[in-house]
Design an enzyme around this catalytic site. Structure first.
Site, PDB file in Angstrom:
ATOM      1  N   SER A 167       0.919  -1.228   0.111  1.00  0.00           N
ATOM      2  CA  SER A 167       0.015   0.091  -0.007  1.00  0.00           C
ATOM      3  C   SER A 167       0.804   1.275  -0.086  1.00  0.00           C
ATOM      4  CB  SER A 167      -0.743   0.109   1.325  1.00  0.00           C
ATOM      5  OG  SER A 167      -1.331   1.140   1.386  1.00  0.00           O
ATOM      6  N   LYS A 186       1.911  -3.631   6.833  1.00  0.00           N
ATOM      7  CA  LYS A 186       2.458  -3.844   5.310  1.00  0.00           C
ATOM      8  C   LYS A 186       3.758  -3.654   5.261  1.00  0.00           C
ATOM      9  CE  LYS A 186      -1.651  -4.448   3.445  1.00  0.00           C
ATOM     10  NZ  LYS A 186      -1.850  -5.779   2.960  1.00  0.00           N
ATOM     11  N   TYR A 246      -2.035  -1.267  10.928  1.00  0.00           N
ATOM     12  CA  TYR A 246      -2.358  -1.461   9.604  1.00  0.00           C
ATOM     13  C   TYR A 246      -1.011  -1.327   8.791  1.00  0.00           C
ATOM     14  CZ  TYR A 246      -3.832  -1.918   4.793  1.00  0.00           C
ATOM     15  OH  TYR A 246      -3.788  -2.001   3.314  1.00  0.00           O
TER      16      TYR A 246
HETATM   17  P1  NAD Z   1     -11.219  -6.825   1.262  1.00  0.00           P
HETATM   18  O1  NAD Z   1     -11.423  -6.994   2.563  1.00  0.00           O
HETATM   19  O2  NAD Z   1     -12.513  -6.567   0.334  1.00  0.00           O
HETATM   20  O3  NAD Z   1     -10.599  -8.304   0.650  1.00  0.00           O
HETATM   21  C1  NAD Z   1      -9.604  -8.997   1.464  1.00  0.00           C
HETATM   22  C2  NAD Z   1     -10.303 -10.547   1.470  1.00  0.00           C
HETATM   23  O4  NAD Z   1      -9.353 -11.343   2.265  1.00  0.00           O
HETATM   24  C3  NAD Z   1     -11.463 -10.603   2.093  1.00  0.00           C
HETATM   25  O5  NAD Z   1     -12.498 -11.392   1.256  1.00  0.00           O
HETATM   26  C4  NAD Z   1     -11.512 -11.356   3.232  1.00  0.00           C
HETATM   27  O6  NAD Z   1     -12.560 -12.311   3.827  1.00  0.00           O
HETATM   28  C5  NAD Z   1     -10.108 -12.167   3.255  1.00  0.00           C
HETATM   29  N1  NAD Z   1      -9.468 -12.470   4.363  1.00  0.00           N
HETATM   30  C6  NAD Z   1      -8.813 -11.514   5.292  1.00  0.00           C
HETATM   31  N2  NAD Z   1      -8.175 -12.276   6.310  1.00  0.00           N
HETATM   32  C7  NAD Z   1      -8.060 -13.639   5.710  1.00  0.00           C
HETATM   33  C8  NAD Z   1      -7.506 -14.866   6.362  1.00  0.00           C
HETATM   34  N3  NAD Z   1      -6.852 -14.764   7.296  1.00  0.00           N
HETATM   35  N4  NAD Z   1      -7.784 -16.023   5.529  1.00  0.00           N
HETATM   36  C9  NAD Z   1      -8.859 -15.945   4.469  1.00  0.00           C
HETATM   37  N5  NAD Z   1      -9.455 -14.927   3.885  1.00  0.00           N
HETATM   38  C10 NAD Z   1      -9.057 -13.625   4.669  1.00  0.00           C
HETATM   39  O7  NAD Z   1      -9.918  -5.755   0.859  1.00  0.00           O
HETATM   40  P2  NAD Z   1      -9.498  -5.220  -0.419  1.00  0.00           P
HETATM   41  O8  NAD Z   1      -9.633  -3.825  -0.621  1.00  0.00           O
HETATM   42  O9  NAD Z   1      -9.826  -6.175  -1.787  1.00  0.00           O
HETATM   43  O10 NAD Z   1      -7.778  -5.447  -0.234  1.00  0.00           O
HETATM   44  C11 NAD Z   1      -7.287  -6.645  -0.639  1.00  0.00           C
HETATM   45  C12 NAD Z   1      -5.558  -6.318  -0.018  1.00  0.00           C
HETATM   46  O11 NAD Z   1      -5.247  -5.164  -0.762  1.00  0.00           O
HETATM   47  C13 NAD Z   1      -5.609  -6.240   1.250  1.00  0.00           C
HETATM   48  O12 NAD Z   1      -4.134  -6.913   1.744  1.00  0.00           O
HETATM   49  C14 NAD Z   1      -5.331  -4.834   1.423  1.00  0.00           C
HETATM   50  O13 NAD Z   1      -4.544  -4.586   2.558  1.00  0.00           O
HETATM   51  C15 NAD Z   1      -4.851  -4.331   0.306  1.00  0.00           C
HETATM   52  N6  NAD Z   1      -4.664  -2.902  -0.056  1.00  0.00           N
HETATM   53  C16 NAD Z   1      -6.042  -2.475  -0.116  1.00  0.00           C
HETATM   54  C17 NAD Z   1      -6.267  -1.158  -0.428  1.00  0.00           C
HETATM   55  C18 NAD Z   1      -7.655  -0.515  -0.436  1.00  0.00           C
HETATM   56  O14 NAD Z   1      -7.747   0.713  -0.444  1.00  0.00           O
HETATM   57  N7  NAD Z   1      -8.741  -1.366  -0.795  1.00  0.00           N
HETATM   58  C19 NAD Z   1      -5.261  -0.090  -0.668  1.00  0.00           C
HETATM   59  C20 NAD Z   1      -3.908  -0.761  -0.573  1.00  0.00           C
HETATM   60  C21 NAD Z   1      -3.605  -2.189  -0.222  1.00  0.00           C
HETATM   61  C1  WQD Z   2      -9.581   9.575   0.643  1.00  0.00           C
HETATM   62  C2  WQD Z   2      -9.584  11.003   0.760  1.00  0.00           C
HETATM   63  C3  WQD Z   2     -10.240  11.677   3.093  1.00  0.00           C
HETATM   64  C4  WQD Z   2     -13.891   9.987   3.361  1.00  0.00           C
HETATM   65  C5  WQD Z   2      -6.894   4.672   3.294  1.00  0.00           C
HETATM   66  C6  WQD Z   2      -5.886   3.995   3.959  1.00  0.00           C
HETATM   67  C7  WQD Z   2      -4.846   3.603   3.038  1.00  0.00           C
HETATM   68  C8  WQD Z   2      -5.059   2.910   1.778  1.00  0.00           C
HETATM   69  C9  WQD Z   2      -6.122   3.359   1.141  1.00  0.00           C
HETATM   70  C10 WQD Z   2      -4.872   0.469   2.287  1.00  0.00           C
HETATM   71  C11 WQD Z   2      -9.116  11.526   2.165  1.00  0.00           C
HETATM   72  C12 WQD Z   2     -11.259  11.954   2.194  1.00  0.00           C
HETATM   73  C13 WQD Z   2     -12.749  10.254   3.141  1.00  0.00           C
HETATM   74  C14 WQD Z   2     -14.883  10.685   3.791  1.00  0.00           C
HETATM   75  C15 WQD Z   2     -13.638  12.595   2.995  1.00  0.00           C
HETATM   76  N1  WQD Z   2      -5.696   1.413   2.314  1.00  0.00           N
HETATM   77  N2  WQD Z   2     -12.577  11.646   2.988  1.00  0.00           N
HETATM   78  N3  WQD Z   2     -14.716  12.210   3.548  1.00  0.00           N
HETATM   79  O1  WQD Z   2      -7.282   7.893   3.501  1.00  0.00           O
HETATM   80  O2  WQD Z   2      -6.449   7.901   1.252  1.00  0.00           O
HETATM   81  O3  WQD Z   2      -6.351   5.691   2.780  1.00  0.00           O
HETATM   82  O4  WQD Z   2      -7.381   3.914   2.095  1.00  0.00           O
HETATM   83  O5  WQD Z   2      -3.961   0.302   2.134  1.00  0.00           O
HETATM   84  O6  WQD Z   2      -3.884   2.870   3.844  1.00  0.00           O
HETATM   85  O7  WQD Z   2      -5.504   4.812   5.153  1.00  0.00           O
HETATM   86  O8  WQD Z   2      -8.379   6.784   1.600  1.00  0.00           O
HETATM   87  O9  WQD Z   2     -10.794   6.761   1.032  1.00  0.00           O
HETATM   88  O10 WQD Z   2     -10.419   7.175   3.573  1.00  0.00           O
HETATM   89  O11 WQD Z   2      -9.930   8.861   2.041  1.00  0.00           O
HETATM   90  O12 WQD Z   2     -13.358  13.639   2.856  1.00  0.00           O
HETATM   91  O13 WQD Z   2     -16.348  10.582   4.234  1.00  0.00           O
HETATM   92  O14 WQD Z   2     -11.130  11.216   1.086  1.00  0.00           O
HETATM   93  O15 WQD Z   2      -9.700  12.714   4.023  1.00  0.00           O
HETATM   94  O16 WQD Z   2      -8.717  12.573   1.822  1.00  0.00           O
HETATM   95  P1  WQD Z   2      -7.098   7.347   2.478  1.00  0.00           P
HETATM   96  P2  WQD Z   2     -10.048   7.237   2.242  1.00  0.00           P
END
Ligand code: NAD
Ligand code: WQD
Length: 338
Positions: free
Chosen positions: A126, A155, A151
């Site tokens: 991330s 990572k 969290y």
């Molecule tokens: P999500 O929660 O929709 O998907 C994660 C999936 O993993 C879910 O289906 C959950 O049930 C499953 N899971 C969690 N722990 C588990 C375990 N121990 N065993 C089996 N299954 C398990 O999240 P996402 O948004 O699809 O994110 C996927 C990955 O990407 C995560 O590692 C997350 O940290 C990373 N990521 C997400 C974002 C974001 O903004 N969505 C940003 C950066 C990184």
């Molecule tokens: C985006 C922007 C808020 C909600 C998070 C995690 C990061 C990564 C991605 C996994 C920000 C603004 C939001 C609202 C708002 N995940 N906002 N009103 O903060 O970039 O990151 O998700 O790795 O680790 O921290 O994403 O979607 O929460 O916010 O104004 O109701 O929207 O302040 O500027 P963020 P977000």
């Protein structure tokens, strides 16, 4: 067809990656315990692909159960590891659950993969690893900062663990540092299913437009940005899913390379919260009830990717505009209330 184990394959990003993998000629095999997803994702995947994808309903941190999957499938060529908890605020309240789940699932995989000679891994990292960056855009060489949440720490620790393990002969690894994924599959058969009140901006916007939430609060309009609201790099989830396909292809069929490679996966474009709100209103025709509120503690004022390395090394470029991404989010939201 080469089999790719997709942990967290029923989740938001994982489900889109499963679809893109299958359509690119791989055989995805899902591991998920549905801790943050629903069986309906499998229905959506099957409906898009016209075929069911194998699924193991196990906890990825359960080493014995994971071993059973590798035994049953026999010839897994590589792994994409999505399974993790991802809510930043929750991780502050329940740090142990985050360390146990996010590191436990990774450690179990790293223990089991070599037993079956599987040595290719793509990991979901991330942009949170960059913290508040000193300069923009961020490249892969931008220094990482001490994590501000458990969290984020998971990572960073996972990146370090994978680097150490690869150096000692462990799996060749591609670390993908995602920026902010938004949107849904064009079919609106799969998408994000936030449980409860969404933390992320775009689900909050679409739920407000749908009347589920009364108003959207913009967290801060006094940042040093063109309109005072925060800047992020919003990448369409299908573009992000495709990055996994090219990463897998590089690991399985690409040239020899470093044992660990890191790529930013973003558009290279930064948009403010207010731009996202305005663009959503344009593409959806919905007027949002917006409150300009105070800053959210812990927010990064501005971050977006330098996407050059992924373009040059992986040949990866995003294809979807912010407007089209938001239109797909709205189509998905509407499909949920049908
Ligand atoms: P999500 O929660 O929709 O998907 C994660 C999936 O993993 C879910 O289906 C959950 O049930 C499953 N899971 C969690 N722990 C588990 C375990 N121990 N065993 C089996 N299954 C398990 O999240 P996402 O948004 O699809 O994110 C996927 C990955 O990407 C995560 O590692 C997350 O940290 C990373 N990521 C997400 C974002 C974001 O903004 N969505 C940003 C950066 C990184
Ligand atoms: C985006 C922007 C808020 C909600 C998070 C995690 C990061 C990564 C991605 C996994 C920000 C603004 C939001 C609202 C708002 N995940 N906002 N009103 O903060 O970039 O990151 O998700 O790795 O680790 O921290 O994403 O979607 O929460 O916010 O104004 O109701 O929207 O302040 O500027 P963020 P977000």
């Amino acid at each position: 067809m080469q089999k790719i184990l997709v942990t967290g394959g029923a989740g938001y990003i994982g489900s889109h990656a499963v679809v893109e993998l299958q359509q690119a000629g791989y055989q995805p095999v899902i591991v998920d315990n549905f801790s943050n997803s629903q069986e309906s994702a499998l229905v959506g995947i099957e409906s898009i692909l016209g075929t069911a994808v194998p699924i193991y309903r196990i906890d990825c941190a359960d080493e014995a159960a994971l071993r059973g999957v590798f035994q049953a499938e026999k010839d897994i060529a590589g792994v994409i590891h999505f399974a993790a908890f991802k809510a930043v605020g929750e991780s502050v309240a329940k740090p142990l659950a985050y360390y146990q789940n996010n590191l436990g699932s990774l450690l179990a995989l790293l223990a089991v993969m070599p037993e079956f000679g599987v040595d290719k891994l793509v990991f979901s990292s991330s942009c949170t690893v960059y913290g508040i960056p000193d300069a923009l855009p961020v490249t892969e060489a931008t220094p990482t900062k001490k994590a501000t949440s458990p969290y984020g720490a998971t990572k960073q620790m996972a990146e370090d663990i994978l680097t150490d393990v690869a150096a000692a002969g462990g799996p060749r690894t591609i670390l993908l540092r995602y920026f902010n994924p938004i949107g849904a599959h064009e079919s609106a058969k799969i998408g994000e299913l936030p449980l409860g009140v969404p933390n992320n901006l775009v689900p909050f916007i679409t739920q407000t437009a749908a009347g589920i939430r009364e108003k959207l609060t913009v967290y801060g309009t006094d940042y040093d940005t063109p309109d005072g609201s925060c800047i992020r790099d919003y990448i369409h989830v299908v573009d992000l899913a495709k990055a996994h396909v090219v990463a897998v292809r590089r690991l399985l069929d690409g040239p020899a390379a470093d044992r660990v490679e890191t790529f930013n996966v973003g558009t290279g474009r930064g948009n403010t919260v207010l731009e996202v709100v305005r663009t959503f209103e344009e593409v959806s025709g919905q007027k949002l009830n917006v409150l300009l509120g105070p800053r959210r503690p812990g927010d990064v004022p501005a971050i977006y990717a330098d996407a050059t390395k992924a373009a040059e090394v992986l040949g990866f470029k995003t294809e979807t505009s912010l407007a089209d991404s938001l239109a797909s989010s709205w189509k998905w939201q509407l499909s949920l209330s049908e």
